[in-house]
Design a protein around this motif. Structure first.
Motif, PDB file in Angstrom:
ATOM      1  N   TYR A 169       0.524  -0.962   0.128  1.00 17.65           N
ATOM      2  CA  TYR A 169       0.070   0.077  -0.101  1.00 17.65           C
ATOM      3  C   TYR A 169       0.712   1.313  -0.158  1.00 17.65           C
ATOM      4  CZ  TYR A 169      -3.357   3.693   1.456  1.00 17.65           C
ATOM      5  OH  TYR A 169      -3.774   4.862   1.434  1.00 17.65           O
ATOM      6  N   ASN A 170       2.084   0.636   0.651  1.00 17.65           N
ATOM      7  CA  ASN A 170       2.780   2.358   0.902  1.00 17.65           C
ATOM      8  C   ASN A 170       3.129   2.133  -0.372  1.00 17.65           C
ATOM      9  OD1 ASN A 170       2.408   3.035   3.249  1.00 17.65           O
ATOM     10  ND2 ASN A 170       3.856   2.374   4.162  1.00 17.65           N
ATOM     11  N   THR A 176       1.092   4.102  -3.009  1.00 16.20           N
ATOM     12  CA  THR A 176       0.064   5.249  -2.573  1.00 16.20           C
ATOM     13  C   THR A 176       1.778   6.646  -2.814  1.00 16.20           C
ATOM     14  OG1 THR A 176       0.818   5.441  -0.399  1.00 16.20           O
ATOM     15  CG2 THR A 176      -1.370   4.787  -1.442  1.00 16.20           C
ATOM     16  N   ASP A 177       3.151   6.257  -2.200  1.00 16.40           N
ATOM     17  CA  ASP A 177       4.006   7.218  -3.604  1.00 16.40           C
ATOM     18  C   ASP A 177       4.496   7.049  -4.545  1.00 16.40           C
ATOM     19  OD1 ASP A 177       4.859   6.758  -0.775  1.00 16.40           O
ATOM     20  OD2 ASP A 177       5.971   5.283  -0.881  1.00 16.40           O
TER      21      ASP A 177
END
Length: 71
Positions: free
Chosen positions: A26-27, A30-31
């Motif tokens: 997820y990180n 989103t980045d």
């Protein structure tokens, strides 16, 4: 044969590992999305656009007689 306590520990460890992987993925996504959204100087190849709706969506001008998009 495994006892119930060992099975419960393995289940908890499996769930924790899946949660960690999900958070990392997820990180990363989103980045990447933030970087893509910051790009404002997008260059379109208007010659490859074949529909009027897409041409107008990217700010081009649709020529109905030639069925092509231009800036």
């Amino acid at each position: 044969m495994q006892s119930a306590i060992v099975q419960m520990i393995l289940i908890v460890v499996g769930i924790a590992a899946a949660a960690i992987v999900s958070i990392v993925v997820y990180n990363q996504l989103t980045d990447k999305a933030a970087v893509v959204n910051e790009q404002t100087d997008v260059i379109y190849d208007y010659g490859t656009i074949t529909t009027e709706q897409l041409c107008e969506a990217v700010g081009g001008t649709w020529d109905s007689t030639k069925k092509e998009c231009s800036e």
